[in-house]
Design an enzyme around this catalytic site. Structure first.
Site, PDB file in Angstrom:
ATOM      1  N   GLU A 318       0.812  -1.218   0.000  1.00  0.00           N
ATOM      2  CA  GLU A 318       0.000   0.000   0.000  1.00  0.00           C
ATOM      3  C   GLU A 318       0.847   1.271   0.000  1.00  0.00           C
ATOM      4  OE1 GLU A 318      -2.815  -0.237   3.193  1.00  0.00           O
ATOM      5  OE2 GLU A 318      -3.535  -2.210   2.600  1.00  0.00           O
ATOM      6  N   GLU A 408      -5.450  -8.115  -0.012  1.00  0.00           N
ATOM      7  CA  GLU A 408      -6.293  -7.864   1.153  1.00  0.00           C
ATOM      8  C   GLU A 408      -7.663  -7.429   0.651  1.00  0.00           C
ATOM      9  OE1 GLU A 408      -4.863  -5.051   4.062  1.00  0.00           O
ATOM     10  OE2 GLU A 408      -2.805  -5.798   3.909  1.00  0.00           O
TER      11      GLU A 408
END
Length: 470
Positions: A318, A408
């Site tokens: 991320e 995720e």
């Protein structure tokens, strides 16, 4: 862990151009000012809009535009959104027929531009497409839909980026390639929540996600311990597959305040550690601490290698969001850190059981095909949608030569949607508390249906995977 979809509009803009150029004649354009408006208003002060105006005023969570879109049959369409991001980078939510949801990032712009919104499976007749506030504060000019071209066969690179990858890593990669587009592996973050899934649905996830966070030296020196490696070895011993993330607590510079305690030190807001400065000079103390931390994690990776456990490894995840310190200074320091990690573990430590998983859709952050094996992103939208915008962006990023994973998720994609959209995620991994056990993200009956769908592979269905692709 983050509770927001991780996308950058620059990557999606390129995707939009790729999907819309050359078929403009087929596009149906729906002006925002002609749609049903809820909590938003028609405006005209920003120049460059189409039609008689555009729509702004997205400042409350329920604010939305509802478009009615017609199709002559049930089929897939590419969705594009023309917008202006004059208030900074934002995220909007696209809702199809009050059901499937997709989060789409809107990069900061000074004028109206087009971004890809993924695909929508329209029913014959009238359909609704909502643009819902999410982060809010952006301007919507129009949406357009055009029939999706058939997806060509994947052209996945047959070998791993590390030429010295061991037999375990090679077997894992070959197995993933063999099921790509045919099935999706079920996955769950954290052994406790994987056990919860087993208890709730009677099926065990094929993939277990573990986090090396508490092996970070700045946490260990404060007393943390971890069973992540033991959990990974135990799951592999049951015939499962392991994916690993590392919420890397900053090596030093933790604020350790009431607002930002030391254990939140992987967040940008919790440390003054400057990755760009640390990497600028290999003789400075902070560079030495980076190497110390990388070497500390190497110890744990070697334990897994010695136990014959190959892992899907996803460091620096991320990054482009900027909320983690490794992404706080932009793409170049992050890519430099990725290459340092790759070289240190592969060439210095001889760790060869890794399948390297990059975790971003943004082209300017990508470290390159030669140091990544799988492309992935993290998506926390609700609605159990196919995550097609993100999937298509990753296909474009890797030129369809890389496996694509939903590393995720908050809400697990519905198998029927994945197949209809040809969103061939090779695995998903649901985050734990507040997501897997939250009906807003995964209703109990939906969760059971997903885990019992023949398209979704569970632990019992992947036994012997090391030999399955031979």
């Amino acid at each position: 862990m983050v509770k927001l979809d991780v996308l950058l509009g620059s990557a999606l803009t390129l995707c939009a151009e790729a999907h819309t150029l050359g078929r403009r004649q087929d596009a149906q354009i729906y002006e925002a000012e002609d749609a049903v408006l809820s909590g938003v208003t028609v405006e005209t002060s920003q120049s460059g809009y189409s039609g008689t105006g555009y729509v702004g005023g997205f400042d409350d969570a329920a604010d939305k535009i509802t478009f009615t879109v017609n199709s002559d049959s049930t089929k897939l369409y590419d969705l594009s959104i023309r917008y202006a991001g004059i208030y900074g980078a934002k995220v909007t939510t696209v809702v199809l027929n009050e059901s499937a949801k997709t989060d789409v990032s809107l990069a900061e712009t000074s004028e109206f531009t087009t971004v890809a919104g993924g695909q929508v499976l329209l029913n014959e007749g009238a359909n609704t497409i909502d643009i819902v506030s999410n982060w809010g504060y952006y301007l919507i000019d129009y949406i357009s839909v055009s029939p999706s071209a058939p997806r060509p066969p994947h052209n996945v690179t047959p070998t791993l980026s590390n030429p010295n990858a061991n037999a375990d890593a090679t077997a894992l990669y070959q197995y993933l390639a063999s099921i790509y587009g045919q099935n999706i592996l079920s996955g769950q973050q954290d052994a406790t929540w994987a056990d919860w899934v087993t208890q709730q649905v009677g099926k065990t996830p094929a993939v277990l996600g573990v986090d090396l966070i508490d092996y970070s030296p700045s946490r260990v020196e404060r007393g943390t311990t971890s069973t992540a490696v033991e959990d990974a070895i135990a799951h592999a011993g049951k015939g499962g597959i392991v994916t690993v993330v590392w919420h890397w607590n900053a090596p030093t510079g933790l604020y350790n305040t009431e607002e930002e305690p030391w254990w939140s030190g992987f967040y940008t807001a919790a440390t003054d550690f400057d990755i760009a400065a640390a990497l600028s000079d290999t003789t400075n103390a902070n560079y030495t601490l980076i190497i110390r931390d990388i070497d500390a994690i190497a110890v744990q990776l070697k334990r897994l290698q010695d136990a014959d456990v190959p892992i899907l490894f996803r460091p620096l995840h991320e990054a482009e969001g900027g909320w983690f310190w490794w992404g706080a200074k932009g793409p170049e320091p992050c890519k430099a850190l990725w290459n340092l990690i790759y070289d240190r573990w592969t060439n210095f430590h001889g760790i060869n059981n890794l399948v390297w998983v990059w975790n971003s859709v943004a082209a300017d952050w990508y470290p390159g095909d030669n140091v990544a094996d799988v492309l992935s992103t993290d998506v926390y939208a609700t609605g159990n949608g196919p995550l097609s915008a993100q999937y298509n962006s990753l296909i474009d990023l890797g030129k369809d030569t890389k496996l694509i994973a939903a590393a995720e998720v908050g809400s697990i994609p519905l198998p029927a949607q994945l197949q209809a959209y040809e969103a061939d995620w090779v695995w998903f991994c649901t985050w734990g508390d507040q997501y897997i056990n939250n009906a807003e993200y995964n209703a109990p009956d939906v969760l059971k249906a997903i885990y019992n769908d023949e398209y979704v592979l569970t632990l019992d269905e992947i036994q012997g995977w090391r030999n399955a692709s031979k």
